[in-house]
Design a protein around this motif. Sequence first.
Motif, PDB file in Angstrom:
ATOM      1  N   PHE A 128     -48.985  24.892   4.911  1.00 43.59           N
ATOM      2  CA  PHE A 128     -48.640  26.237   4.467  1.00 43.59           C
ATOM      3  C   PHE A 128     -49.737  27.237   4.800  1.00 43.59           C
ATOM      4  CE2 PHE A 128     -45.251  24.321   2.169  1.00 43.59           C
ATOM      5  CZ  PHE A 128     -44.316  25.331   2.040  1.00 43.59           C
ATOM      6  N   TRP A 147     -33.062  26.878  -0.614  1.00 45.43           N
ATOM      7  CA  TRP A 147     -33.842  27.783   0.223  1.00 45.43           C
ATOM      8  C   TRP A 147     -34.598  27.045   1.307  1.00 45.43           C
ATOM      9  CZ3 TRP A 147     -33.370  32.611   1.138  1.00 45.43           C
ATOM     10  CH2 TRP A 147     -32.773  33.435   0.176  1.00 45.43           C
ATOM     11  N   THR A 148     -34.986  25.890   1.002  1.00 46.93           N
ATOM     12  CA  THR A 148     -35.683  25.119   2.025  1.00 46.93           C
ATOM     13  C   THR A 148     -34.777  24.935   3.223  1.00 46.93           C
ATOM     14  OG1 THR A 148     -36.749  23.955   0.264  1.00 46.93           O
ATOM     15  CG2 THR A 148     -36.959  23.018   2.453  1.00 46.93           C
ATOM     16  N   SER A 150     -50.464  16.109  -0.727  1.00 43.89           N
ATOM     17  CA  SER A 150     -50.409  17.513  -1.129  1.00 43.89           C
ATOM     18  C   SER A 150     -51.435  18.353  -0.382  1.00 43.89           C
ATOM     19  CB  SER A 150     -50.619  17.640  -2.629  1.00 43.89           C
ATOM     20  OG  SER A 150     -51.822  17.011  -2.970  1.00 43.89           O
ATOM     21  N   PHE A 187     -34.522  25.928  -4.888  1.00 41.35           N
ATOM     22  CA  PHE A 187     -35.616  25.528  -4.008  1.00 41.35           C
ATOM     23  C   PHE A 187     -35.085  24.747  -2.804  1.00 41.35           C
ATOM     24  CE2 PHE A 187     -38.256  21.606  -3.430  1.00 41.35           C
ATOM     25  CZ  PHE A 187     -38.993  22.105  -2.382  1.00 41.35           C
ATOM     26  N   ALA A 237     -42.971  18.208   1.392  1.00 43.35           N
ATOM     27  CA  ALA A 237     -42.838  18.335  -0.052  1.00 43.35           C
ATOM     28  C   ALA A 237     -41.532  17.714  -0.531  1.00 43.35           C
ATOM     29  CB  ALA A 237     -42.907  19.805  -0.458  1.00 43.35           C
ATOM     30  N   SER A 239     -41.650  13.910  -0.253  1.00 42.31           N
ATOM     31  CA  SER A 239     -42.433  13.220  -1.281  1.00 42.31           C
ATOM     32  C   SER A 239     -41.729  13.294  -2.625  1.00 42.31           C
ATOM     33  CB  SER A 239     -43.844  13.795  -1.368  1.00 42.31           C
ATOM     34  OG  SER A 239     -43.795  15.191  -1.508  1.00 42.31           O
ATOM     35  N   ILE A 297     -49.733  19.203   2.673  1.00 38.58           N
ATOM     36  CA  ILE A 297     -48.727  20.244   2.438  1.00 38.58           C
ATOM     37  C   ILE A 297     -49.409  21.608   2.423  1.00 38.58           C
ATOM     38  CG2 ILE A 297     -47.054  21.163   0.784  1.00 38.58           C
ATOM     39  CD1 ILE A 297     -46.507  18.288  -0.091  1.00 38.58           C
ATOM     40  N   GLN A 298     -50.543  21.652   1.724  1.00 34.00           N
ATOM     41  CA  GLN A 298     -51.249  22.923   1.623  1.00 34.00           C
ATOM     42  C   GLN A 298     -51.730  23.377   2.999  1.00 34.00           C
ATOM     43  OE1 GLN A 298     -54.686  23.965   1.744  1.00 34.00           O
ATOM     44  NE2 GLN A 298     -54.051  26.017   1.052  1.00 34.00           N
ATOM     45  N   TYR A 313     -53.523  17.886  -6.025  1.00 32.86           N
ATOM     46  CA  TYR A 313     -54.200  18.536  -4.910  1.00 32.86           C
ATOM     47  C   TYR A 313     -55.712  18.596  -5.089  1.00 32.86           C
ATOM     48  CZ  TYR A 313     -55.729  22.309  -1.856  1.00 32.86           C
ATOM     49  OH  TYR A 313     -56.399  23.049  -0.936  1.00 32.86           O
ATOM     50  N   ALA A 353     -42.714  22.175   3.867  1.00 34.50           N
ATOM     51  CA  ALA A 353     -41.580  22.042   2.955  1.00 34.50           C
ATOM     52  C   ALA A 353     -40.929  20.680   3.120  1.00 34.50           C
ATOM     53  CB  ALA A 353     -40.565  23.154   3.216  1.00 34.50           C
ATOM     54  N   GLY A 389     -48.556  14.237  -6.332  1.00 38.20           N
ATOM     55  CA  GLY A 389     -48.695  15.571  -5.765  1.00 38.20           C
ATOM     56  C   GLY A 389     -49.990  16.264  -6.122  1.00 38.20           C
ATOM     57  N   TYR A 407     -34.260  28.104   4.962  1.00 37.21           N
ATOM     58  CA  TYR A 407     -35.433  28.531   5.713  1.00 37.21           C
ATOM     59  C   TYR A 407     -35.433  27.880   7.080  1.00 37.21           C
ATOM     60  CZ  TYR A 407     -40.183  29.830   6.692  1.00 37.21           C
ATOM     61  OH  TYR A 407     -41.290  30.363   7.257  1.00 37.21           O
TER      62      TYR A 407
END
Lengths: 257, 370, 275
Positions: A217, A8-9, A210, A5, A230, A233, A213-214, A195, A227, A193, A12
């Motif tokens: 996204f 990849w973050t 959160s 993760f 996230a 946090s 964050i949503q 939501y 990201a 976290g 990305y």
Amino acid sequence: MVVTFSFWTQNYLDLDTTFTLANYREAWTDPLYRELMLRSLRISVVVTVATVVLAFPIAYYVSFHVRNHKALWLFLITVPFWTSYLLRVFLWKVILGYNGVLNSALLGLGLIDEPLSFILYNANAVVITLAHAWAPFAILPIFVALERIDRSLLEAAKDLGDGPVRSFFRVTLPLAMPGVVAATIIVLIPTVGDYITPRLVGGTEGLMISNMIQVQFGKANNAPLGAALAVSSMFIVGGLSLMIFFATRKIGRGGAD
Amino acid sequence: MRDTENPQARTIIALNAVTKSFGAVQALKGITANIREGEFFSLLGPSGCGKTTLLRMIAGFDEPTTGTIAIDGKPMAGIAANHRPTNMVFQSYAIFPHLSVADNVGYGLKKRRLPKAEYRREVEQALEMVDLGGYGPRAAHTLSGGQRQRVALARALIMKPKVVLLDEPLSALDKKLRDQMQLELRQLQRSVGITFILVTHDQEEALIMSDRIAVMFDGQIEQLATPEDLYRRPVNQRVASFIGVMNFLGAQVSGSDENQVSLDVQALGRIDIPRAGLPEGMKPEDIHRVGVRPEMMTILIDSATTAERIIEGEVVETSYYGDMTYYAVRLIGLEEPVTISMRNTAGRAVLRPGEIARVGFATDSIILFR
Amino acid sequence: MSNRRNKLNWLNTYAVVYMVFLYAPVVLLPIFAFNSSTIIAFPLSGFTTEWFGVLWTTDALHSAVRNSLLVAVSAATISTVLGLFAARAVARYSFPLERGIMGLIMLPLVLPEIIIAVALLIVLIQLGLSLSLWTVVLGHVLICTPFSIAVLGSAFRGLDPSMEEASFDLGETRWGTFRRVTFPLVLPGVISSLLITFTISLDEFIIAFFLTGTDVTLPVYIWSQMRFPAKLPSIMALGTILLGLTVALLILAEIFRRRSATRRGLDASTTEGLV
């Protein structure tokens, strides 16, 4: 998975733009995000303290005063937890609402003249709802720790002249500390976290990180920033948990010597 | 005697310089021994001496680090437990709780795909062998400890193994049941004629049941002998004090000729030992201590009775066991009291602490140590 | 003595109040499900089963239920199989980095779900996979496996290692031993793991919300319906049905867990502290 993760973050960010810390800078400096982050932390700390403090007497009661039906009690404690989280949160909204169960009951009893409004769509509602949702996670570790206490230690304390209160603070509580710490960490991390709860009962001043964050996204379509929020946090919560863990361990050691 | 029953018997298990290391710890430091076909063989030693490790390697659960194990002439290296002609009775019995007694006993037979009737007959025979005839349909978890032990035994015997391995099989039973099972196991072993290897830390159990005993300390066999030899002629102080009780007394050689060795022993005085009485490989100058078993000394209560040698001492403590009385007696010239046991025969008085005792002994009951 | 009695009374009262707090929302669910008013508030207006009837005719709901069942069954099966291997490996062998690896596997247990959801989303986008029910399964396997390992781990710890050795010693192969001894003995644990992971997956919202494509799972469907006040009573009815099912499943899981405990208890006699 978490390793991939974070990998990849980074990738990305690396791929999408050039490698940049701008997202992190934004996440850490923008007053809105900072406010949300601090509020998330504040709320989850309050939730954690409330949950653990409320849970301790129950765990103590089941461990020390329930004789024959311990398993049944534990089962009953966990049942509400297994019902749909979404619906439970929603039902808290029903309970706490302006025309909600609580208000109508209090009005009906004549205890209040007009509905209480400070209990929905704000941080208080979030705290109550989360304290309810995470109750079993606090009760069970404390219960396990209390169960492990050798009862003869308490008899020894009594034998050595400690009253019930003194022996509670000098024997039971210190020995139950590992459970309390576990409960604290178990409740603290996921609540930061969460939501659904802030979204449903938090109103605007009860929103947490959160939700942001949503949004990043989703609508805002700024996934890298999401990201970064996230990851940030996660680090803050991770650091906080480690601090609690080591602090209590040190205290525990000091007390044992 | 048991050991001379068939000294020429075939070797069923040959252990050759077997070692086992767990990381830096060497659990077995070179075990060499031959176990004979049809004998009841015990591995006796305190916990941690490596006896269970050795048993598990014979069974095939572990492989030796170096050295070889051969069963019935076949080297066992690389052969797993399920292909070895050995079966084990576990310390916990390991009775499968989800199966009936019959299915437990017949567990290993299932692989052989016998006709149903034959399978049933074999299981019933095995159960009868351990006095559990008719117990087949019962659920395994309804059995008592002693019954579980029998089922475990039947489950092993039904496989007609060349060797049955028993890992402390009696340690979970209470004293009465244990005594009874010791005799039963021994009788069963004789009637089936299969080699049994027993691991135990209980010296009494090993003495009662075994044809031969290997006494193990720290991963080595200290002595391998018949129970009687072990008791009467322990090779060193460690074995002597592990098997039964032994009083040790300091000794010095005061003279020797071709016929005998003269010793000056604490409290006992001068003792002459015939040269032939020296253990193999022991030279007179090696002797630094002697041992006397408690029952080899007698307290002469009646002043008329005599013995080969008589010394005096003061009773320090009396422990009355019913059939026996154990005395701690401080002999003249010796600080530490010695233990003397006396059978409480009809009319024999029991001395009280403080009384003076005349202690008789025979010089040929003295055991020599380095 | 009276002091102690007071304390006990106080604790008793507290316990009762706390249980009321725990059960308050749960109790409301069936109440509003049978209430004839469309407004979810007191006072109640009358008894009706209309809302349950509505459920039968809502196609979108039916497909959401189908999706959820597919996801939950797959996630439960996969995570229980994974849990079986992991728990068995941990119980029997020690391998290098054991603690580290187990820590990583158990991590999702304490991570906020939103983080897992976000992490998976990024990974999936990067891998170029399109979102579907299978990506939800993947996410659910990730959060369910720790629970499986916890349940099965205790089943394996209670298993006397000499059971497997005895079977092996009696001529069985490793696979035969697993089939005839190990699996039957941990079966109650396997079943309770399946039930628990099934329940978790069925109820999980955030990961499903993030990772699902056009096919929605039941919680996501409920979430989407919550915006429409008119739909609320039927959601209450749905919740009541779900509540009944979950409680039934939980009772089943508990029965199996206990049966496994007694089985082991008969053999090891000390199963305390396994809870």
